[in-house]
Motif scaffolding. Structure first.
Motif, PDB file in Angstrom:
ATOM      1  N   ASP A 200     -36.595 -73.779  50.445  1.00  0.00           N
ATOM      2  CA  ASP A 200     -36.854 -74.478  51.706  1.00  0.00           C
ATOM      3  C   ASP A 200     -37.134 -75.967  51.484  1.00  0.00           C
ATOM      4  O   ASP A 200     -38.089 -76.528  52.025  1.00  0.00           O
ATOM      5  CB  ASP A 200     -38.023 -73.837  52.462  1.00  0.00           C
ATOM      6  N   VAL A 201     -36.311 -76.580  50.676  1.00  0.00           N
ATOM      7  CA  VAL A 201     -36.436 -78.014  50.395  1.00  0.00           C
ATOM      8  C   VAL A 201     -35.900 -78.798  51.582  1.00  0.00           C
ATOM      9  O   VAL A 201     -34.769 -78.576  52.021  1.00  0.00           O
ATOM     10  CB  VAL A 201     -35.665 -78.376  49.118  1.00  0.00           C
ATOM     11  N   ARG A 202     -36.681 -79.717  52.083  1.00  0.00           N
ATOM     12  CA  ARG A 202     -36.308 -80.492  53.267  1.00  0.00           C
ATOM     13  C   ARG A 202     -36.223 -81.977  52.924  1.00  0.00           C
ATOM     14  O   ARG A 202     -37.185 -82.555  52.407  1.00  0.00           O
ATOM     15  CB  ARG A 202     -37.322 -80.274  54.391  1.00  0.00           C
ATOM     16  N   VAL A 203     -35.073 -82.566  53.208  1.00  0.00           N
ATOM     17  CA  VAL A 203     -34.878 -84.002  53.003  1.00  0.00           C
ATOM     18  C   VAL A 203     -34.260 -84.585  54.269  1.00  0.00           C
ATOM     19  O   VAL A 203     -33.645 -83.863  55.063  1.00  0.00           O
ATOM     20  CB  VAL A 203     -33.961 -84.281  51.786  1.00  0.00           C
ATOM     21  N   PRO A 204     -34.409 -85.884  54.494  1.00  0.00           N
ATOM     22  CA  PRO A 204     -33.831 -86.500  55.697  1.00  0.00           C
ATOM     23  C   PRO A 204     -32.315 -86.341  55.760  1.00  0.00           C
ATOM     24  O   PRO A 204     -31.638 -86.332  54.715  1.00  0.00           O
ATOM     25  CB  PRO A 204     -34.225 -87.976  55.567  1.00  0.00           C
ATOM     26  N   ALA A 205     -31.782 -86.222  56.946  1.00  0.00           N
ATOM     27  CA  ALA A 205     -30.337 -86.031  57.122  1.00  0.00           C
ATOM     28  C   ALA A 205     -29.549 -87.214  56.573  1.00  0.00           C
ATOM     29  O   ALA A 205     -28.382 -87.052  56.177  1.00  0.00           O
ATOM     30  CB  ALA A 205     -30.018 -85.810  58.599  1.00  0.00           C
ATOM     31  N   HIS A 206     -30.171 -88.402  56.528  1.00  0.00           N
ATOM     32  CA  HIS A 206     -29.419 -89.549  56.004  1.00  0.00           C
ATOM     33  C   HIS A 206     -29.253 -89.484  54.478  1.00  0.00           C
ATOM     34  O   HIS A 206     -28.597 -90.344  53.886  1.00  0.00           O
ATOM     35  CB  HIS A 206     -30.057 -90.880  56.430  1.00  0.00           C
ATOM     36  N   ASN A 207     -29.830 -88.457  53.847  1.00  0.00           N
ATOM     37  CA  ASN A 207     -29.604 -88.246  52.419  1.00  0.00           C
ATOM     38  C   ASN A 207     -28.274 -87.540  52.140  1.00  0.00           C
ATOM     39  O   ASN A 207     -27.875 -87.401  50.989  1.00  0.00           O
ATOM     40  CB  ASN A 207     -30.741 -87.427  51.804  1.00  0.00           C
ATOM     41  N   VAL A 208     -27.612 -87.081  53.192  1.00  0.00           N
ATOM     42  CA  VAL A 208     -26.306 -86.452  53.026  1.00  0.00           C
ATOM     43  C   VAL A 208     -25.277 -87.522  52.656  1.00  0.00           C
ATOM     44  O   VAL A 208     -25.211 -88.581  53.293  1.00  0.00           O
ATOM     45  CB  VAL A 208     -25.871 -85.724  54.312  1.00  0.00           C
ATOM     46  N   LEU A 209     -24.489 -87.250  51.638  1.00  0.00           N
ATOM     47  CA  LEU A 209     -23.410 -88.156  51.249  1.00  0.00           C
ATOM     48  C   LEU A 209     -22.170 -87.829  52.075  1.00  0.00           C
ATOM     49  O   LEU A 209     -21.808 -86.668  52.221  1.00  0.00           O
ATOM     50  CB  LEU A 209     -23.112 -88.014  49.767  1.00  0.00           C
ATOM     51  N   SER A 210     -21.541 -88.861  52.620  1.00  0.00           N
ATOM     52  CA  SER A 210     -20.455 -88.687  53.583  1.00  0.00           C
ATOM     53  C   SER A 210     -21.020 -87.968  54.801  1.00  0.00           C
ATOM     54  O   SER A 210     -21.891 -88.497  55.471  1.00  0.00           O
ATOM     55  CB  SER A 210     -19.280 -87.936  52.950  1.00  0.00           C
ATOM     56  N   SER A 211     -20.578 -86.754  55.073  1.00  0.00           N
ATOM     57  CA  SER A 211     -21.075 -86.008  56.237  1.00  0.00           C
ATOM     58  C   SER A 211     -21.189 -84.532  55.876  1.00  0.00           C
ATOM     59  O   SER A 211     -20.557 -84.064  54.922  1.00  0.00           O
ATOM     60  CB  SER A 211     -20.121 -86.183  57.426  1.00  0.00           C
ATOM     61  N   PRO A 212     -21.992 -83.761  56.608  1.00  0.00           N
ATOM     62  CA  PRO A 212     -22.114 -82.332  56.314  1.00  0.00           C
ATOM     63  C   PRO A 212     -20.745 -81.645  56.353  1.00  0.00           C
ATOM     64  O   PRO A 212     -19.936 -81.884  57.241  1.00  0.00           O
ATOM     65  CB  PRO A 212     -23.028 -81.827  57.441  1.00  0.00           C
ATOM     66  N   GLY A 213     -20.505 -80.808  55.360  1.00  0.00           N
ATOM     67  CA  GLY A 213     -19.231 -80.097  55.281  1.00  0.00           C
ATOM     68  C   GLY A 213     -18.138 -80.844  54.552  1.00  0.00           C
ATOM     69  O   GLY A 213     -17.066 -80.283  54.282  1.00  0.00           O
ATOM     70  N   ASN A 214     -18.399 -82.127  54.206  1.00  0.00           N
ATOM     71  CA  ASN A 214     -17.383 -82.945  53.534  1.00  0.00           C
ATOM     72  C   ASN A 214     -17.670 -83.079  52.039  1.00  0.00           C
ATOM     73  O   ASN A 214     -17.130 -83.955  51.373  1.00  0.00           O
ATOM     74  CB  ASN A 214     -17.330 -84.337  54.177  1.00  0.00           C
ATOM     75  N   GLY A 215     -18.497 -82.203  51.522  1.00  0.00           N
ATOM     76  CA  GLY A 215     -18.924 -82.305  50.133  1.00  0.00           C
ATOM     77  C   GLY A 215     -17.830 -82.060  49.112  1.00  0.00           C
ATOM     78  O   GLY A 215     -17.907 -82.571  47.991  1.00  0.00           O
ATOM     79  N   TYR A 216     -16.812 -81.283  49.482  1.00  0.00           N
ATOM     80  CA  TYR A 216     -15.752 -81.037  48.509  1.00  0.00           C
ATOM     81  C   TYR A 216     -14.993 -82.333  48.209  1.00  0.00           C
ATOM     82  O   TYR A 216     -14.601 -82.576  47.069  1.00  0.00           O
ATOM     83  CB  TYR A 216     -14.775 -79.966  49.001  1.00  0.00           C
ATOM     84  N   PHE A 217     -14.814 -83.177  49.222  1.00  0.00           N
ATOM     85  CA  PHE A 217     -14.158 -84.469  49.006  1.00  0.00           C
ATOM     86  C   PHE A 217     -15.019 -85.341  48.091  1.00  0.00           C
ATOM     87  O   PHE A 217     -14.505 -86.015  47.198  1.00  0.00           O
ATOM     88  CB  PHE A 217     -13.928 -85.164  50.348  1.00  0.00           C
ATOM     89  N   VAL A 218     -16.345 -85.323  48.316  1.00  0.00           N
ATOM     90  CA  VAL A 218     -17.263 -86.067  47.445  1.00  0.00           C
ATOM     91  C   VAL A 218     -17.159 -85.551  46.014  1.00  0.00           C
ATOM     92  O   VAL A 218     -17.060 -86.323  45.053  1.00  0.00           O
ATOM     93  CB  VAL A 218     -18.713 -85.958  47.954  1.00  0.00           C
TER      94      VAL A 218
END
Length: 344
Positions: A180-198
């Protein structure tokens, strides 16, 4: 990269971590090829293969994705510290039951009220025991991947004990547990669901950076073997004059030059926005196998001295074996190439 002030400070002072980062965040905004040139020389000059590997990990795992995909607030907070070496980065991709198959991971990243909640277990996290931030790749709600920058002092982040390894022993490794680790949404690189491209963006550069450093190590190994065989005699003549010896050194040089050409040619194609799917797989196989072959040859040609820990050649062999496994094993790369060649 262990917390050894002299070595960490030297790498930071040399500007190694600043190479690909934007100038407004303390970087030098250098190209992939220029960054590779520096890492090749680092591999040549530094006999601590674990430290070199950790430096490459710092660049590929953290500096590269934050610089390219981070939100402005995240960049301003993280990049300057990564560049000056005061912050150590890592990334968490593999899991106990999901290694090369990234889409089989079970760690989840759920967006809730401007926060991202992460749950799961990660394995084989290089730099993990000492990292200040970890880029975690997790399964998104839409079935894709999400890449998230997670400070390791966040509640719910637990690091496993450092894991002993065959080689690269000065590059620390551990598991990472997320509850249950919680971090701010702005810590997401690119956008949610786009991690494979990253991840694809990162892994191409990880291969180029790590294995061009190996090319530097191979060049140093050739110099060491040449000096030894020219300076030591058996049966009244230098070892280097025996064809059985000289041919092996020639093969070391051929493998070195082939690996170097593949890596730099692939980097140029990458910079020109060309498809390097097959190039990167070939480069990884050729460079990693050349590193193992050259280290094995060096151990044999130095004879008893090559087998003794005192001379460090056996350490080169242990280190080199790792390259055939991390960043997609030789077998995984060959499977990929077989598919691209319509063989499967």
């Amino acid at each position: 990269m262990l917390r050894r002030p002299v070595e960490s400070a030297l790498l930071a002072e040399a500007g190694v971590f600043t190479l690909p980062a934007a100038t407004e965040y303390g970087g030098l905004a250098q190209s992939v090829v220029t960054t590779m040139g520096v890492l090749e020389e680092l591999g040549f000059a530094c006999r601590d293969g674990g430290l070199v590997f950790s430096a490459c990990t710092q660049l590929a795992s953290s500096v590269i994705p934050v610089n390219r995909f981070g939100k402005p607030a995240l960049k301003a907070t993280v990049l300057p510290a990564l560049c000056d070496g005061s912050m150590i980065g890592a990334h968490a991709i593999s899991e106990p039951a999901a290694g090369s198959d990234a889409m089989a991971m079970t760690t989840t990243a759920t967006v809730r009220d401007e926060q991202v909640v992460l749950n799961g277990t990660k394995a084989f996290v290089s730099n993990g025991p000492i990292a200040d931030i970890v880029v975690v790749y997790a399964k998104a709600e839409d079935g894709g991947l999400t890449a998230v920058v997670v400070p390791t002092d966040t509640p719910g982040v637990v690091r496993g004990r450092p894991i002993e390894k065959m080689g690269l022993r000065t590059s620390p490794l551990c598991e990472l547990f997320l509850d249950d680790v919680r971090v701010p949404a702005h810590n997401v690189l690119s956008s949610p669901g786009n991690g494979y491209f990253v991840l694809d963006y990162v892994m191409k550069r990880e291969i180029l950076f790590s294995f061009v450093a190996n090319v530097g190590e191979i060049r140093r190994r050739i110099d060491d073997v040449t000096e030894y065989t020219c300076g030591h005699s058996q049966f009244g003549q230098p070892l280097s004059t025996f064809q059985a010896v000289s041919h092996q050194i020639v093969e070391m040089r051929m493998n070195h030059d082939t690996a170097r050409k593949w890596l730099y040619d692939t980097a140029v194609r990458l910079m020109n926005n060309r498809d390097i799917t097959t190039d990167i797989a070939f480069s990884k196989i050729i460079a990693s196998e050349a590193a193992v072959s050259s280290a094995h040859t060096a151990v044999r040609l130095l004879g008893g001295y090559g087998y003794m820990r005192e001379y460090g050649i056996e350490k080169d062999l242990r280190n080199a074996v790792a390259g055939t496994i991390y960043s997609g094993s030789t077998e995984v790369q060959k499977n990929k190439l077989a598919s691209l060649l319509n063989l499967t």
